[in-house]
Every structure is written in structure tokens, then in C-alpha cells.
Design a protein around this motif. Structure first.
Motif, PDB file in Angstrom:
ATOM      1  N   ASP A  43       0.781   2.895   3.370  1.00  0.00           N
ATOM      2  CA  ASP A  43       1.697   2.293   4.339  1.00  0.00           C
ATOM      3  C   ASP A  43       3.113   2.828   4.150  1.00  0.00           C
ATOM      4  O   ASP A  43       3.832   3.102   5.118  1.00  0.00           O
ATOM      5  CB  ASP A  43       1.715   0.769   4.182  1.00  0.00           C
ATOM      6  N   LEU A  54       4.941  -4.629   5.787  1.00  0.00           N
ATOM      7  CA  LEU A  54       3.981  -3.714   6.389  1.00  0.00           C
ATOM      8  C   LEU A  54       2.600  -4.372   6.385  1.00  0.00           C
ATOM      9  O   LEU A  54       2.412  -5.453   5.830  1.00  0.00           O
ATOM     10  CB  LEU A  54       3.983  -2.373   5.654  1.00  0.00           C
ATOM     11  N   ASP A  55       1.628  -3.726   7.003  1.00  0.00           N
ATOM     12  CA  ASP A  55       0.408  -4.426   7.412  1.00  0.00           C
ATOM     13  C   ASP A  55      -0.721  -4.525   6.392  1.00  0.00           C
ATOM     14  O   ASP A  55      -1.421  -5.531   6.334  1.00  0.00           O
ATOM     15  CB  ASP A  55      -0.161  -3.763   8.668  1.00  0.00           C
ATOM     16  N   ALA A  56      -0.959  -3.482   5.603  1.00  0.00           N
ATOM     17  CA  ALA A  56      -2.190  -3.414   4.814  1.00  0.00           C
ATOM     18  C   ALA A  56      -2.217  -4.432   3.680  1.00  0.00           C
ATOM     19  O   ALA A  56      -1.292  -4.514   2.877  1.00  0.00           O
ATOM     20  CB  ALA A  56      -2.370  -2.009   4.248  1.00  0.00           C
ATOM     21  N   SER A  64       0.840  -1.199   0.000  1.00  0.00           N
ATOM     22  CA  SER A  64       0.000   0.000   0.000  1.00  0.00           C
ATOM     23  C   SER A  64       0.873   1.246   0.000  1.00  0.00           C
ATOM     24  O   SER A  64       1.752   1.392   0.858  1.00  0.00           O
ATOM     25  CB  SER A  64      -0.889   0.015   1.243  1.00  0.00           C
ATOM     26  N   GLY A  85       4.478  -5.821   1.291  1.00  0.00           N
ATOM     27  CA  GLY A  85       3.213  -5.997   1.987  1.00  0.00           C
ATOM     28  C   GLY A  85       3.199  -7.296   2.774  1.00  0.00           C
ATOM     29  O   GLY A  85       4.202  -8.018   2.826  1.00  0.00           O
ATOM     30  N   LYS A 136       3.309   6.400   5.449  1.00  0.00           N
ATOM     31  CA  LYS A 136       3.304   6.421   6.914  1.00  0.00           C
ATOM     32  C   LYS A 136       4.657   6.003   7.462  1.00  0.00           C
ATOM     33  O   LYS A 136       5.165   6.598   8.424  1.00  0.00           O
ATOM     34  CB  LYS A 136       2.216   5.515   7.473  1.00  0.00           C
ATOM     35  N   PHE A 137       5.258   4.968   6.865  1.00  0.00           N
ATOM     36  CA  PHE A 137       6.576   4.513   7.294  1.00  0.00           C
ATOM     37  C   PHE A 137       7.591   5.640   7.169  1.00  0.00           C
ATOM     38  O   PHE A 137       8.400   5.877   8.074  1.00  0.00           O
ATOM     39  CB  PHE A 137       7.012   3.309   6.462  1.00  0.00           C
ATOM     40  N   TYR A 172      -6.643  -1.944   1.283  1.00  0.00           N
ATOM     41  CA  TYR A 172      -6.454  -0.764   0.431  1.00  0.00           C
ATOM     42  C   TYR A 172      -7.653  -0.539  -0.479  1.00  0.00           C
ATOM     43  O   TYR A 172      -8.160   0.573  -0.608  1.00  0.00           O
ATOM     44  CB  TYR A 172      -5.185  -0.928  -0.394  1.00  0.00           C
TER      45      TYR A 172
END
Length: 286
Positions: free
Chosen positions: A179, A274-276, A176, A202, A182-183, A281
């Protein structure tokens, strides 16, 4: 002051929003002055600069301590790599004459190769351009963005067809862009204290068939994948306005991915998941 280039782009705009939400100072460097008001209302300082205009760029980075850099792809350049070199030369000259102490560059998975990779060479060039500067440098290599699939969303909705340049069963690292932003914003917030290279992926890999199934679930309609034949790549990219050289670089990059070579280098703790998910999304748009 945090200088954010590409502050109205997919990742840059989200980094800007996250930083402003954290109460951090941001100077958004943009090329379209018509987009300035929205950024100012959010609390950002704004500088208008074409990145090929060195004088404007020098003024834009004035007062900055950290800078976020990227190599934007327009699809219209007649010499993609030459223009990238000009752009990076301007970045370098602007930083050399500034108070910048650290930089974060948006690179890409596959940037470890220095030839024969088309558009990915832009990221390789970015990672090496500032090596001699005595500033902390962090380069972020994200996987293939989920958002790239949204370019086909209208066709999926209207015709139930998801076109792909990749084999329909080829599983790829994807991520995403939110993501990623944000990182990067969190990295800026915590402070850049040393140089490093970070690869981001991801939580799982997806094939075009997997993406089609998730579109099906979100849209409640049947979605079939269509692999665009290699002989149609050129015509397809030209039909959406790409220049000859932009198509050539796109084809080289795509061939690298299809051959399974555009993978994380995997050094140290890389890649970092990362999480999403794609469904997370997609739920924001479909």
C-alpha cells in the motif's frame, strides 16, 4: 526520469514495478549488479552504485528529475547514525550537482523526535537534510510494516509461537508495504508540486495477540504469542547478527514504541489510512 534508490528492496522494488506498469521512466539504482537483468527485462534503466560512493551516486542520478530516497538499515553498522550522516551527505552532494527538481523520502512514524529514538533518528535526519534546497520535498512516514511479522512465519508454522518485542496486548498502527509503495508511485505519477509531510497508517490497529489470531486463521493451527523479556533483547538481536550499535539503536526505538510515544504526529490531514488489512496482506504469503 524517476530515480529510485533501493529498487530491489521491499518498498523500492514495488514502487519500481508500479511506475513501470504506469509506463513511467525509471532508473533503478542498485548495489548488486546481479539483480540488474531482472529490472532491465521489466523495462527499467539500471545504475549500479554503492550509496557511500559519491562519484557512482552522482553518475546514477544524472538525467533524473525526481528521486526516491531512503535510509536502509543493515543491522551491521558499528556506528549507525554516523553512517547515516555520511549517506545523507552523499545524497545531498549528488542532488546538488544534478537536475533533480523534487524528492520523495521514505521516513517513518515517530520521525518527529530528534533524540533518544534509536533507528528512528535516521528518518528524522533524512527529513531535515535537504531543507535548504530549492526543490519540492515530500516525506512519507509509514506505520509499522505488516511484513515485519513474516520474519517469524517459519516459527509460527513449525512451533505455533509468535515472538514479539512488544507487550502482547499493545495495539499499534500497522500498514502494508505494498500500500505504501502504491501510494508513493501514485504520488510520483500525479507529480510533485509542493513540499509536504504525509503519515500513513492501515485501516486498524493490531496487537501481537491480534496478529497471532490472524495467523491462526490463515494457517488453521493454534498460535500463541511470546513477549521477549527486556533483558533478552540484546542477546536476541545479537544472535541474528546485529552489531552492538545496531542493537543499541534498535532497543531505543523499541522502548519508544513500548512506551506509547511512537505515534503519528497528526498534523493537518494526517494520518491518512490506507486500505489493506493484515489479513489481506497475509493471504499473499501464508
Amino acid at each position: 526520469m524517476n530515480i529510485i534508490l533501493g529498487a530491489t528492496g521491499r518498498v523500492g522494488s514495488t514502487i519500481t514495478d508500479f511506475l513501470l506498469d504506469k509506463g513511467l521512466p525509471v532508473k533503478a539504482v542498485i548495489r548488486n549488479k546481479e539483480k540488474a537483468d531482472g529490472l532491465i527485462k521489466k523495462g527499467a534503466e539500471v545504475a549500479i552504485a554503492d550509496y557511500f560512493d559519491l562519484n557512482a551516486l552522482k553518475k546514477a542520478v544524472k538525467g533524473g528529475k525526481l528521486i526516491f530516497l531512503l535510509t536502509p538499515e543493515t543491522g551491521t553498522s558499528d556506528d549507525v547514525l554516523r553512517d547515516t550522516e555520511k549517506l545523507l551527505d552523499n545524497y545531498l552532494k549528488a542532488i546538488e550537482n544534478s537536475e533533480i527538481k523534487s524528492l520523495i523520502g521514505l521516513s517513518s512514524i515517530g520521525a518527529q523526535f530528534n533524540k533518544g529514538t534509536g533507528n528512528l533518528l535516521m528518518s528524522n535526519m533524512l527529513e531535515h537534510k535537504f531543507a535548504h534546497l530549492a526543490i519540492d520535498q515530500v516525506f512519507i512516514r509509514p506505520a509499522y510494516y505488516y511484513s515485519n511479522w513474516l520474519m517469524s512465519l517459519d516459527m509460527v508454522k513449525e512451533n505455533g509461537i509468535l515472538p514479539s518485542f512488544y507487550p502482547t496486548d499493545l495495539k499499534l498502527d500497522m500498514i502494508s508495504p505494498i500500500d505504501v509503495a502504491k501510494f508513493i508511485a501514485d504520488k510520483i505519477d500525479s507529480g510533485i508540486h509542493h513540499s509536504e509531510l504525509i503519515e500513513l497508517v492501515g485501516p486498524e490497529k493490531y496487537s501481537p495477540e491480534d496478529i497471532a489470531k490472524l495467523f491462526e486463521k490463515a494457517l488453521c493451527k493454534k498460535v500463541n504469542t511470546y513477549e521477549i523479556p527486556r533483558e533478552e533483547w540484546y542477546r536476541t538481536m545479537k544472535s541474528i547478527g546485529f552489531s552492538d550499535d545496531a542493537v543499541r539503536n534498535f532497543v531505543e526505538m523499541t522502548e519508544l514504541v513500548v512506551d506509547g510515544k511512537a505515534k503519528p504526529e497528526g498534523k493537518g490531514k494526517n494520518p491518512i489510512p490506507l486500505d489493506a488489512t493484515f489479513q489481506d496482506y497475509l493471504n499473499q504469503f501464508a
